[in-house]
Design a protein around this motif. Structure first.
Motif, PDB file in Angstrom:
ATOM      1  N   ASP A  16       0.905  -1.184   0.061  1.00 41.91           N
ATOM      2  CA  ASP A  16       0.087   0.039  -0.276  1.00 41.91           C
ATOM      3  C   ASP A  16       0.823   1.263   0.160  1.00 41.91           C
ATOM      4  OD1 ASP A  16      -2.220  -1.568   0.281  1.00 41.91           O
ATOM      5  OD2 ASP A  16      -2.598  -1.043   2.247  1.00 41.91           O
ATOM      6  N   ASP A  17       0.626   2.078  -0.780  1.00 44.98           N
ATOM      7  CA  ASP A  17       1.281   3.224  -1.008  1.00 44.98           C
ATOM      8  C   ASP A  17       2.795   3.585  -1.363  1.00 44.98           C
ATOM      9  OD1 ASP A  17      -1.017   4.586   0.545  1.00 44.98           O
ATOM     10  OD2 ASP A  17      -0.151   4.143   2.528  1.00 44.98           O
TER      11      ASP A  17
ATOM     12  N   TYR B 163       3.170   2.387  -4.705  1.00 49.88           N
ATOM     13  CA  TYR B 163       3.233   2.440  -6.222  1.00 49.88           C
ATOM     14  C   TYR B 163       1.673   3.620  -6.370  1.00 49.88           C
ATOM     15  CZ  TYR B 163       6.424  -1.545  -6.677  1.00 49.88           C
ATOM     16  OH  TYR B 163       7.252  -2.318  -6.625  1.00 49.88           O
ATOM     17  N   ALA B 164       1.883   4.396  -7.226  1.00 46.76           N
ATOM     18  CA  ALA B 164       0.836   5.277  -7.539  1.00 46.76           C
ATOM     19  C   ALA B 164      -0.415   4.468  -8.311  1.00 46.76           C
ATOM     20  CB  ALA B 164       1.371   6.494  -8.432  1.00 46.76           C
ATOM     21  N   THR B 165      -1.399   4.716  -7.855  1.00 50.63           N
ATOM     22  CA  THR B 165      -2.507   4.085  -9.014  1.00 50.63           C
ATOM     23  C   THR B 165      -2.479   4.776 -10.165  1.00 50.63           C
ATOM     24  OG1 THR B 165      -3.749   3.995  -6.735  1.00 50.63           O
ATOM     25  CG2 THR B 165      -4.772   3.428  -8.678  1.00 50.63           C
ATOM     26  N   PRO B 166      -2.373   3.688 -11.449  1.00 47.98           N
ATOM     27  CA  PRO B 166      -2.307   4.243 -12.627  1.00 47.98           C
ATOM     28  C   PRO B 166      -3.519   4.987 -12.969  1.00 47.98           C
ATOM     29  CG  PRO B 166      -1.677   2.089 -12.716  1.00 47.98           C
ATOM     30  CD  PRO B 166      -2.121   2.306 -11.175  1.00 47.98           C
TER      31      PRO B 166
END
Ligand SMILES: Cc1ncc(C[n+]2csc(CCOP(=O)(O)OP(=O)(O)O)c2C)c(N)n1
Length: 330
Positions: A323-324, A326-329
């Protein structure tokens, strides 16, 4: 003692009792963390500010609601006053999902932006440029906010802190540098890390005010921090407060600190910030046995509740690890 009572008389009873209660709470939380650690219920190192609480409590009380602090590993008193709760603190130590770092750390690397607490960086000195960066942002945005950078006497000798102080001076940034000089950087005593007596003297070389404060006197720390913070808020630029104190425990609870002379510890035991504040409050007629008993009971209940809460809180299961990260594409 007379000067202390006079300084204290300038503050109202409510504030004095707030400072005292926060000293008691800080020590009570840390005492409990130490016993949990000794029972093997905390994994990793335990660091505390035992005997140094007046610094973080005084500084934290002087900060405004929108201000930020880049704390050191001995700043619980300030962190509690920013609104990070004892429940969250205990959850952090026990590595639970209810902690501000959501179980990513079971240690002092605590931070919560909404509370104005920048996450503590393990590398000594590296938190200070964060505070200076925040102060630069406040200035560029025209906000009346102040950043506090807190660090130890060992960290004070890193390049990070020299660069930070210089930039803060050149840009006249709203930042207050608070150095807790507890006479040891792990096992290195002051005379092996400094060729001067007062770290506060360095401020003159950068071009801003610096002062030495009795770091075991919560009222003195509060008054110095309040003045420096207000000056910074009014556009007066940075300042440095060196709080002289003594590290009463080992560097961590795993360190027996046999390198610290026993006489030094004995001498400083008599300067305990909590006992001093209690004496002053009693002398001013603000504290008696009844109020003391009420405060002790209340603080004990808060700590018991925090431990119960943290013990029952969920532990991470594994998938939360990413969680937190990777950025959400989009
Ligand atoms: C750059 C760096 N060097 C060494 C360490 C290991 N270390 C962690 S705390 C510490 C002592 C720091 O002393 P000081 O800044 O005086 O703070 P204190 O622990 O006394 O509050 C050391 C050597 C580290 N975290 N970062």
């Amino acid at each position: 003692m007379k000067a202390e009572v006079e300084a204290a008389s300038k503050l109202d009873r409510q504030l004095l009792l707030h400072l005292y209660r926060t000293l008691l709470l800080t020590r009570a939380v840390e005492d409990r963390v130490i016993s949990l650690y000794r029972q093997g219920r905390i994994v990793g190192g335990v660091y505390n500010e035992y005997g140094m609480e007046a610094i973080s409590v005084g500084v934290g009380a002087a900060m405004g609601p929108e201000d930020v602090i880049a704390p050191s590993h001995r700043d619980l008193g300030a962190i509690l006053q920013r609104g990070i709760t004892p429940r969250e603190i205990m959850s952090q130590w026990l590595g639970k999902l209810t902690s501000p770092t959501r179980a990513r750390d079971g240690n002092v690397h605590i931070g919560k932006l909404e509370a104005g607490v920048l996450a503590f960086v393990s590398h000594m000195g590296a938190s200070t440029p964060q505070a200076v960066g925040a102060a630069l942002a406040f200035k560029l945005r025209g906000e009346r906010r102040v950043a506090v950078a807190s660090f130890g006497d060992g960290a004070a000798n890193t390049g990070y802190i020299h660069e930070s102080m210089n930039l803060a001076a050149v840009r006249r940034l709203p930042v207050v540098f608070v150095c807790n000089n507890n006479q040891f950087a792990y096992s290195t005593p002051l005379h092996k890390q400094l060729a001067i007596r007062d770290i506060a003297d360095r401020s003159a070389a950068y071009g801003f005010p610096g002062q030495v404060v009795d770091g075991n006197d919560v009222v003195a720390v509060y008054l110095a921090a309040r003045e420096a913070i207000e000056r910074a808020r009014e556009g007066g630029g940075p300042s440095l407060i060196e709080c002289k104190t003594m590290r009463m425990h080992g560097h961590s609870e795993a360190d027996r600190a046999e390198y610290v002379p026993k006489e030094l510890l004995e001498e400083w035991k008599g300067k305990d910030p909590i006992l001093r504040m209690a004496g002053r409050l009693r002398e001013a007629g603000h504290l008696d046995d009844k109020v003391q008993a009420e405060l002790d009971a209340e603080v004990r209940a808060v700590v018991d509740d925090a431990v119960d809460h943290a013990e029952q809180a969920p532990a991470p299961q594994g998938p939360e690890l990413l969680d937190d990260v990777y950025a959400t594409p989009l």
